[in-house]
Write a protein that holds these residues in place. Structure first.
Motif, PDB file in Angstrom:
ATOM      1  N   UNK A 610       0.910  -1.413   0.048  1.00  0.00           N
ATOM      2  CA  UNK A 610       0.083  -0.033  -0.039  1.00  0.00           C
ATOM      3  C   UNK A 610       0.866   1.273   0.012  1.00  0.00           C
ATOM      4  N   UNK A 611       1.922   1.172   0.837  1.00  0.00           N
ATOM      5  CA  UNK A 611       2.828   2.524   0.891  1.00  0.00           C
ATOM      6  C   UNK A 611       3.364   2.809  -0.523  1.00  0.00           C
ATOM      7  N   UNK A 612       4.228   1.693  -1.168  1.00  0.00           N
ATOM      8  CA  UNK A 612       4.517   1.752  -2.484  1.00  0.00           C
ATOM      9  C   UNK A 612       3.738   2.186  -3.448  1.00  0.00           C
ATOM     10  N   UNK A 613       2.554   1.840  -3.555  1.00  0.00           N
ATOM     11  CA  UNK A 613       1.514   2.109  -4.534  1.00  0.00           C
ATOM     12  C   UNK A 613       1.312   3.805  -4.332  1.00  0.00           C
ATOM     13  N   UNK A 614       1.095   4.081  -3.056  1.00  0.00           N
ATOM     14  CA  UNK A 614       0.637   5.465  -2.319  1.00  0.00           C
ATOM     15  C   UNK A 614       1.780   6.523  -2.943  1.00  0.00           C
ATOM     16  N   UNK A 615       3.016   6.098  -2.631  1.00  0.00           N
ATOM     17  CA  UNK A 615       4.123   7.105  -3.050  1.00  0.00           C
ATOM     18  C   UNK A 615       4.166   7.146  -4.635  1.00  0.00           C
ATOM     19  N   UNK A 628       9.085  -0.405 -13.110  1.00  0.00           N
ATOM     20  CA  UNK A 628       9.209  -1.879 -13.096  1.00  0.00           C
ATOM     21  C   UNK A 628       8.831  -2.414 -11.797  1.00  0.00           C
ATOM     22  N   UNK A 629       7.707  -3.340 -11.964  1.00  0.00           N
ATOM     23  CA  UNK A 629       7.307  -3.797 -10.900  1.00  0.00           C
ATOM     24  C   UNK A 629       6.001  -3.148 -10.367  1.00  0.00           C
ATOM     25  N   UNK A 643       8.881  -4.071  -3.779  1.00  0.00           N
ATOM     26  CA  UNK A 643       9.703  -3.142  -4.378  1.00  0.00           C
ATOM     27  C   UNK A 643       9.616  -2.757  -5.666  1.00  0.00           C
ATOM     28  N   UNK A 644       9.394  -1.599  -6.182  1.00  0.00           N
ATOM     29  CA  UNK A 644       9.226  -1.111  -7.306  1.00  0.00           C
ATOM     30  C   UNK A 644      10.609  -0.278  -7.946  1.00  0.00           C
ATOM     31  N   UNK A 676       8.302   4.617   3.369  1.00  0.00           N
ATOM     32  CA  UNK A 676       8.936   3.890   2.312  1.00  0.00           C
ATOM     33  C   UNK A 676      10.248   4.611   2.051  1.00  0.00           C
ATOM     34  N   UNK A 677      11.004   3.338   1.683  1.00  0.00           N
ATOM     35  CA  UNK A 677      12.412   3.464   1.659  1.00  0.00           C
ATOM     36  C   UNK A 677      12.934   3.815   0.252  1.00  0.00           C
TER      37      UNK A 677
END
Length: 686
Positions: A610-615, A628-629, A643-644, A676-677
């Motif tokens: 969820x955090x990756x999609x949000x960022x 990618x990803x 990870x994207x 998110x890193x």
């Protein structure tokens, strides 16, 4: 109360006042430039900016640009024209101003920690550039660039700079057609940029020392950054032998805070004009920088583990471009990034002729894993017969180096029948065999597995996927019973060994230097390095093999290297031909077709799904950016992680970093709790 008690009480009050500065209430401000612009040591993305503070008249002289100060952050307006309260934070004065853009009342500086200007304008610009390149904060980069203060070291005066010396002779640089010309350009104050393919053997520290000496003779400073303390010590010794003491400073992590800060100050004050050190030395404030040397830029130690994860090579190139310095990007192997610099014409190659390379390189032989599988005796000794014969013959002439990809006893185990990896039933982590213990132990959770059996075929038999250094030493000790066996790895790294016959078992990067060179080197379990799921697997494998093979005597003196790996693999063939530059050029061509770094710029975004999609939804990525990803990665504390990778064309790296940083700031403003890193130009992209 006696006078002595009064003095003691006054001393205690003064100590408390210094430890926790009070807010200056109504204090008279400085008559000239009453505003100090400060970078506060608060590494939060949404606070990555300068803040203005009032300068009390009592601090007007000491609060100069570059000094350390303490300020109250988050102060409140308690009365018209007065701001008080807030938490104390350290910071640096960036500049003094006549007025502030901020229309409200300014909080005053709480304390000038030291009058020593440690943040020069050049260092500030560099740190700002690095922070922007890697989507980080200036405060985080300053923590990497400026060491903690040590009052006693700061109080000691630094000696006067030594006089200039005459330019050195070319020495072993004469083996390179462009070597003497490169040294001459440095001595004349030029700024040549070169990718140096160093010849194998023990002379590269002396060659670096001669390049530094030529730069110093031209009246400019030099900076040398190496991947580890062992390499830094070799260059330090070479410089001391060539120039004598007092011309350079070794900035090593094991010096202790006082000595390291004292040496750093000697560089900052201009007492010495050359600095040598490991990763943190990339920010060393060398005055009038004329040369930047980065040795073995492909080593992972050159990438800082702390945010925002700058890489020494990139910082060096930024410094060279900003300060007009020469560049010497050297190593026994050539990275793809260095090949890109050659392809674009930014740097020139500095390499020896093929005849010279063949004269100093060892002979390289290949042996496949199947040779070992067909020989029962070789399986017991962990050596295929050609490798065993080469070691047996070489031990009559000197030490033999055995490189093992892993440390420990038997780091990874698998089923002896179906080759299924042995996993822990609790956390699915890999099982290991610990020396002296009968039970298997999980490498992740530490749980013992006393009665393991394969979940796929039910077999109770185990085999080693990759045998560690300690187990290899144990088995080779049995194969060569009258030969001393020494090990070098993470637990205990040897810097050097004698030239007497011995088996030296070492993990990659921990190989000690042998007096007079090794008679032979055995590179075992090559498949374990080549089959890693990493874009850089081939390049990194060749670099590790080359570093070990370069410690072996030349072929004319009987030096031989036996590599146990598939002979047709590209890194194996490059090692046989000793053509590391050609391997890098082929890798670069393949990455160009796939649009992978360094042909493109890339950033990784790691966090919960969820955090990756949000960022990514918040980020205004540059036009043409590819996402990618995301793909699953190893779970952290049982939480699902993804990870994207975001890829952009050359020239859009700054825009990519700015967009990801802005998205992070937006998430903070929206009070999104999940972290998110973000990592720009990650080394490991799978």
């Amino acid at each position: 109360m006696s006078s002595g008690d009064g003095e003691q009480l006054a001393f205690i009050r003064e100590t408390v006042r210094k430890a926790k500065p009070r807010t200056w209430r109504g204090a008279q401000l400085a008559e000239e430039l009453p505003v100090a612009r400060v970078v506060v040591d608060k590494g939060l993305l949404h606070l990555d900016q300068y803040f203005d503070y009032a300068v009390p008249a009592t601090m007007a002289e000491e609060a100069r640009p570059g000094v350390r100060v303490r300020v109250r952050f988050g102060a409140r307006v308690v009365a018209p024209g007065r701001r008080e309260g807030g938490e104390l934070h350290d910071g640096f004065v960036v500049e003094r101003l006549a007025s502030s853009d901020y229309k409200g009342p300014l909080a005053p500086l709480a304390q000038v920690l030291s009058p020593e200007p440690v943040l020069s304008p050049q260092l500030l610009r560099l740190c700002r550039t690095v922070a922007d390149r890697y989507a980080g904060t200036l405060a985080d980069v300053l923590q990497l660039a400026v060491p903690p203060r040590h009052a006693q070291a700061e109080a000691e005066p630094s000696p006067a700079p030594p006089p200039l010396l005459a330019p050195p002779g070319p020495g072993s640089w004469s083996r390179y057609p462009q070597g003497p010309e490169y040294l001459r350009a440095l001595a004349e104050g030029g700024a040549p940029r070169a990718v140096w393919s160093a010849l194998p053997g023990p002379t590269w520290p002396e060659e670096i020392a001669r390049a530094v000496a030529a730069t110093l003779a031209g009246g400019r400073g030099a900076l040398v950054v190496l991947p580890d303390g062992k390499a830094a010590a070799r260059v330090d010794a070479a410089l001391t032998g060539l120039l004598g003491a007092g011309h350079h400073a070794l900035l090593a992590a094991d010096l202790g805070p006082k000595e390291r800060y004292r040496r750093w100050l000697s560089v900052s004050r201009g007492s010495v004009r050359a600095a040598v050190g490991t990763r943190a030395a990339m920010f060393a404030p060398v005055r009038d920088l004329g040369l930047v040397v980065v040795w073995s830029d492909g080593d992972a130690n050159h990438s800082d583990l702390r945010a925002p994860h700058p890489h020494v090579r990139e910082v060096a190139l930024l410094r060279a471009a900003e300060e007009g310095a020469a560049v010497l990007l050297g190593g026994l192997s050539v990275t793809v990034e260095a090949a890109q610099l050659l392809r674009t014409g930014w740097a020139r190659p500095l390499a020896a002729e093929r005849e010279t390379v063949r004269a100093v390189a060892p002979r390289v032989r290949t042996v496949t894993d199947f040779d070992q599988a067909r020989d029962a005796a070789a399986q017991t000794a962990r050596l295929p017969r050609p490798a065993w014969e080469a070691a047996h013959e070489a031990l009559t002439r000197g030490p033999v180096l055995v490189q093992v990809p892993r440390r420990g006893y038997v780091p990874r185990l698998a089923c002896g029948r179906c080759r299924t990896p042995a996993r822990c039933r609790a956390c699915v982590g890999p099982l290991e065999a610990v020396s002296g213990e009968r039970a298997l132990v999980c490498a992740w959770c530490g749980r013992e597995e006393p009665e393991w059996h394969c979940a796929e075929c039910g077999s109770f038999q185990l085999r080693a996927q990759v045998v560690g250094a300690r187990r290899t030493a144990e088995e080779l000790g049995k194969a060569f019973p009258r030969v001393p066996v020494r090990t070098s790895g993470r637990d205990a790294v040897l810097s050097a060994v004698s030239g007497e016959p011995a088996l030296v078992i070492a993990t990659p990067g921990a190989e000690p230097v042998a007096e007079g060179g090794y008679a032979a080197a055995l590179l075992l379990d090559g498949w374990a390095l080549l089959t890693r799921p990493d874009l850089r697997a081939g390049e990194e494998t060749l670099r590790l093999w080359t570093a070990a093979a370069s410690l072996v005597r030349p072929a004319s003196e009987g030096g031989v290297v036996v590599v146990v790996a598939e002979p047709t693999a590209r890194p194996v063939q490059a090692l046989v031909r000793w053509d590391q530059a050609g391997h890098a050029a082929l890798e670069l061509a393949e990455r160009a077709e796939l649009r992978f770094p360094p042909v493109s710029r890339m950033a990784s975004v790691t966090g919960s799904p969820a955090a990756v999609a949000d960022l990514l939804a918040l980020a205004r990525l540059p036009e043409g950016a590819d996402v990618l990803g995301p793909v699953p990665v190893s779970a952290v504390r049982g939480e699902e992680m993804e990870r994207a990778l975001v890829r952009v064309a050359p020239g859009q790296g700054a825009a990519l970093a700015a967009s990801l940083k802005a998205a992070q700031v937006a998430r903070v403003a929206l009070r999104t709790p999940e972290v998110v890193k973000v990592r720009v130009d990650p080394l490991d992209i799978g």
